[in-house]
Design a protein around this motif. Structure first.
Motif: not given
Length: 198
Positions: A70, A156, A160
């Motif tokens: 991240i 990403l 999520h």
């Protein structure tokens, strides 16, 4: 499945080997506890409760591999001033593999193979970490850092969604806010192991 003690025995007050979930929650944190229950214990078979394994899974999968991914991606997007919101074209073998992995994870969730689904989610994190290392979008010799970082940013985004069943609402909201603002964040502080006393 039944949750057993660290030696594989059934828990009982008589034997004094009962594990109090509230004390574990206070000792660690909600996300670490939830992650271990889902990623470390079997859905349909017996499992032994291990605090060492809880710490190892959380630190390895979340604090190190996912947390570092991240921050590396978001840091590079900001430092290189790349507007990934306007890049919606995914191509190449990497993105094809990402899509195949997402299908695999989803199919495992559908049959409640939760531990296996989270293992495959972690494999996607490993794939993304390998991709960023191989492509080196920070290097001046990288042919197309915008393309690479866009692929990683939308990985990403998919992660999520894949982690929504696992993380607390607060943690999911923090992650979403970091993605939206492209701001580095320490989502998963590392758990330090207590020293062994003689």
């Amino acid at each position: 499945g039944t949750v057993l003690d660290s030696e594989g025995r059934k828990m009982s007050k008589t034997d004094g080997n009962v594990i109090d979930p509230l004390s574990q929650l206070n000792k660690y944190n909600l996300d670490a506890l939830r992650y271990y229950i889902l990623a470390g214990l079997n859905t349909y078979e017996n499992s032994s409760w291990s605090e060492d394994e809880l710490i190892e899974l959380y630190n390895s999968h979340l604090a190190n591999e996912f947390g570092n991914l991240i921050n590396r991606v978001l840091h590079l997007i900001i430092s290189k001033n790349i507007n990934v919101d306007n890049v919606k074209t995914y191509r190449g073998q990497y993105w094809q593999t990402v899509c195949e992995q997402i299908v695999k994870v989803t199919e495992l969730w559908d049959v409640y193979s939760i531990k296996e689904a989270l293992h495959e989610t972690n494999q996607l994190v490993k794939l993304a970490n390998k991709y960023i290392n191989d492509e080196a979008p920070w290097d001046k010799n990288c042919a197309d850092p915008t393309f690479v970082l866009s692929n990683l940013y939308y990985t990403l985004e998919e992660l999520h969604k894949l982690y929504l069943p696992v993380f607390s609402k607060e943690k999911s909201a923090e992650f979403r806010a970091a993605l939206d603002s492209k701001t580095k964040i320490i989502l998963f502080p590392k758990i330090e192991k207590e020293p062994v006393t003689a």
